[in-house]
Write a protein that holds these residues in place. Structure first.
Motif, mmCIF file in Angstrom:
data_model
loop_
_atom_site.group_PDB
_atom_site.id
_atom_site.type_symbol
_atom_site.label_atom_id
_atom_site.label_comp_id
_atom_site.label_asym_id
_atom_site.label_seq_id
_atom_site.Cartn_x
_atom_site.Cartn_y
_atom_site.Cartn_z
ATOM 1 N N ALA A 31 0.516 6.044 1.215
ATOM 2 C CA ALA A 31 -0.255 4.896 1.699
ATOM 3 C C ALA A 31 -1.503 5.423 2.389
ATOM 4 O O ALA A 31 -1.411 6.223 3.319
ATOM 5 C CB ALA A 31 0.572 4.058 2.663
ATOM 6 N N TYR A 32 -2.667 4.968 1.900
ATOM 7 C CA TYR A 32 -3.956 5.345 2.488
ATOM 8 C C TYR A 32 -4.571 4.095 3.105
ATOM 9 O O TYR A 32 -4.531 3.025 2.507
ATOM 10 C CB TYR A 32 -4.900 5.893 1.412
ATOM 11 C CG TYR A 32 -4.533 7.268 0.914
ATOM 12 C CD1 TYR A 32 -5.136 8.390 1.450
ATOM 13 C CD2 TYR A 32 -3.597 7.433 -0.094
ATOM 14 C CE1 TYR A 32 -4.813 9.655 0.997
ATOM 15 C CE2 TYR A 32 -3.258 8.687 -0.559
ATOM 16 C CZ TYR A 32 -3.872 9.809 -0.018
ATOM 17 O OH TYR A 32 -3.537 11.058 -0.466
ATOM 18 N N ARG A 33 -5.152 4.257 4.292
ATOM 19 C CA ARG A 33 -5.739 3.105 4.953
ATOM 20 C C ARG A 33 -7.030 3.506 5.667
ATOM 21 O O ARG A 33 -7.139 4.592 6.214
ATOM 22 C CB ARG A 33 -4.757 2.532 5.970
ATOM 23 C CG ARG A 33 -5.283 1.294 6.693
ATOM 24 C CD ARG A 33 -4.295 0.716 7.658
ATOM 25 N NE ARG A 33 -3.983 1.700 8.678
ATOM 26 C CZ ARG A 33 -2.841 1.717 9.369
ATOM 27 N NH1 ARG A 33 -1.916 0.837 9.156
ATOM 28 N NH2 ARG A 33 -2.643 2.633 10.287
ATOM 29 N N ALA A 34 -7.985 2.586 5.643
ATOM 30 C CA ALA A 34 -9.220 2.739 6.418
ATOM 31 C C ALA A 34 -9.134 1.783 7.592
ATOM 32 O O ALA A 34 -8.606 0.675 7.456
ATOM 33 C CB ALA A 34 -10.440 2.416 5.563
ATOM 34 N N ASP A 35 -9.630 2.183 8.721
ATOM 35 C CA ASP A 35 -9.587 1.332 9.911
ATOM 36 C C ASP A 35 -10.776 0.371 9.951
ATOM 37 O O ASP A 35 -11.421 0.191 10.979
ATOM 38 C CB ASP A 35 -9.546 2.194 11.176
ATOM 39 C CG ASP A 35 -8.219 2.892 11.353
ATOM 40 O OD1 ASP A 35 -7.241 2.489 10.694
ATOM 41 O OD2 ASP A 35 -8.140 3.850 12.145
ATOM 42 N N ASP A 36 -11.052 -0.261 8.811
ATOM 43 C CA ASP A 36 -12.179 -1.206 8.743
ATOM 44 C C ASP A 36 -11.745 -2.581 8.237
ATOM 45 O O ASP A 36 -12.558 -3.394 7.836
ATOM 46 C CB ASP A 36 -13.295 -0.643 7.868
ATOM 47 C CG ASP A 36 -12.848 -0.362 6.433
ATOM 48 O OD1 ASP A 36 -11.699 -0.701 6.069
ATOM 49 O OD2 ASP A 36 -13.648 0.215 5.676
ATOM 50 N N GLY A 37 -10.426 -2.827 8.241
ATOM 51 C CA GLY A 37 -9.930 -4.137 7.852
ATOM 52 C C GLY A 37 -9.526 -4.267 6.398
ATOM 53 O O GLY A 37 -8.883 -5.247 6.030
ATOM 54 N N ARG A 38 -9.913 -3.303 5.545
ATOM 55 C CA ARG A 38 -9.483 -3.371 4.144
ATOM 56 C C ARG A 38 -7.978 -3.123 4.080
ATOM 57 O O ARG A 38 -7.426 -2.407 4.904
ATOM 58 C CB ARG A 38 -10.205 -2.299 3.315
ATOM 59 C CG ARG A 38 -11.674 -2.585 3.097
ATOM 60 C CD ARG A 38 -12.320 -1.514 2.245
ATOM 61 N NE ARG A 38 -12.384 -0.256 3.009
ATOM 62 C CZ ARG A 38 -12.636 0.935 2.480
ATOM 63 N NH1 ARG A 38 -12.851 1.049 1.179
ATOM 64 N NH2 ARG A 38 -12.690 2.011 3.225
ATOM 65 N N PRO A 39 -7.327 -3.686 3.063
ATOM 66 C CA PRO A 39 -5.886 -3.453 2.942
ATOM 67 C C PRO A 39 -5.573 -1.994 2.603
ATOM 68 O O PRO A 39 -6.405 -1.281 2.032
ATOM 69 C CB PRO A 39 -5.453 -4.385 1.809
ATOM 70 C CG PRO A 39 -6.700 -4.745 1.080
ATOM 71 C CD PRO A 39 -7.843 -4.586 2.039
ATOM 72 N N ALA A 40 -4.373 -1.586 2.947
ATOM 73 C CA ALA A 40 -3.917 -0.230 2.616
ATOM 74 C C ALA A 40 -3.878 -0.073 1.101
ATOM 75 O O ALA A 40 -3.688 -1.038 0.362
ATOM 76 C CB ALA A 40 -2.544 0.025 3.220
ATOM 77 N N GLN A 41 -4.049 1.148 0.661
ATOM 78 C CA GLN A 41 -4.072 1.454 -0.768
ATOM 79 C C GLN A 41 -2.816 2.249 -1.117
ATOM 80 O O GLN A 41 -2.480 3.231 -0.436
ATOM 81 C CB GLN A 41 -5.322 2.279 -1.077
ATOM 82 C CG GLN A 41 -5.743 2.267 -2.500
ATOM 83 C CD GLN A 41 -7.111 2.906 -2.659
ATOM 84 O OE1 GLN A 41 -7.382 3.960 -2.124
ATOM 85 N NE2 GLN A 41 -7.970 2.252 -3.413
ATOM 86 N N ALA A 42 -2.130 1.823 -2.182
ATOM 87 C CA ALA A 42 -0.935 2.523 -2.663
ATOM 88 C C ALA A 42 -1.350 3.562 -3.691
ATOM 89 O O ALA A 42 -2.044 3.238 -4.656
ATOM 90 C CB ALA A 42 0.036 1.531 -3.284
ATOM 91 N N VAL A 43 -0.928 4.797 -3.490
ATOM 92 C CA VAL A 43 -1.206 5.873 -4.435
ATOM 93 C C VAL A 43 0.118 6.508 -4.830
ATOM 94 O O VAL A 43 0.882 6.949 -3.974
ATOM 95 C CB VAL A 43 -2.152 6.943 -3.829
ATOM 96 C CG1 VAL A 43 -2.357 8.097 -4.808
ATOM 97 C CG2 VAL A 43 -3.485 6.315 -3.438
ATOM 98 N N GLU A 44 0.383 6.505 -6.132
ATOM 99 C CA GLU A 44 1.579 7.148 -6.659
ATOM 100 C C GLU A 44 1.144 8.343 -7.487
ATOM 101 O O GLU A 44 0.216 8.242 -8.299
ATOM 102 C CB GLU A 44 2.377 6.199 -7.541
ATOM 103 C CG GLU A 44 2.957 5.019 -6.795
ATOM 104 C CD GLU A 44 3.657 4.074 -7.751
ATOM 105 O OE1 GLU A 44 4.857 4.278 -8.014
ATOM 106 O OE2 GLU A 44 2.983 3.149 -8.239
#
Length: 169
Positions: free
Chosen positions: A88-101
């Motif tokens: 799980a990757y996330r930016a602290d700018d309000g965008r949703p977390a990104q799932a990476v498999e």
């Protein structure tokens, strides 16, 4: 202005077994095109010619003794182990977390058991030579490489399809 997406957390699966809480680190494979310089008559300088892909290698560090993974060492198959990493990757700018498999297949070529000392953390590092790699971001396959089957997909385009079509006649 945007902020970078950074890894929040990760899990690993092998043969359906979850290593949540046990996986300590994953070093992803370096993706590199193999090239050879060529300079022919009349050329001002050399240009790199595409010679396929460099070999891929990944490293998985487990925070503990995992017998099931140790038992995978020494496989006589180029496809001795299949792993699925979920991050799980996330930016602290309000965008949703990104799932990476990340799906990898290969064989363990080295297991570094490290040092054992009573009361200290135990870490084992598994190095795998890979024949297969697939990266899926939010459900979309961004890259897939299958060294044995001749697949080299990037952004939905098989960069090796023309060659395989010729070979398969």
């Amino acid at each position: 202005m945007g902020l970078p997406r950074t890894l929040v957390n990760i899990n690993a699966y092998e043969s359906g077994v979850s290593y949540l809480g046990v996986i300590a680190e994953f070093e992803q494979p370096k993706l590199a095109v193999a090239t050879e310089d060529y300079r022919g008559g009349g050329m001002v300088g050399a240009v790199p010619l595409d010679k396929g892909l460099e070999k891929m290698e990944a490293t998985l560090t487990m925070a503990g003794h995992e017998t099931a993974l140790i038992r995978k060492f020494g496989s006589t198959s180029v496809e001795g182990v299949r792993l699925r990493l979920v991050a799980a990757y996330r930016a602290d700018d309000g965008r949703p977390a990104q799932a990476v498999e990340i799906y990898i297949g290969g064989r363990f070529t080295e297991i570094d058991m490290g040092k054992d000392k009573p009361g200290d953390a135990t870490e084992h590092k598994y190095t795998a030579a890979l024949n297969y790699y697939r990266r899926v971001v939010d459900g979309r396959t961004e890259m897939e490489v299958d060294m044995v089957q001749g697949v080299f997909m990037v952004n939905g385009i098989d960069r090796y399809a023309e060659i395989m079509a010729i070979l398969m006649g």
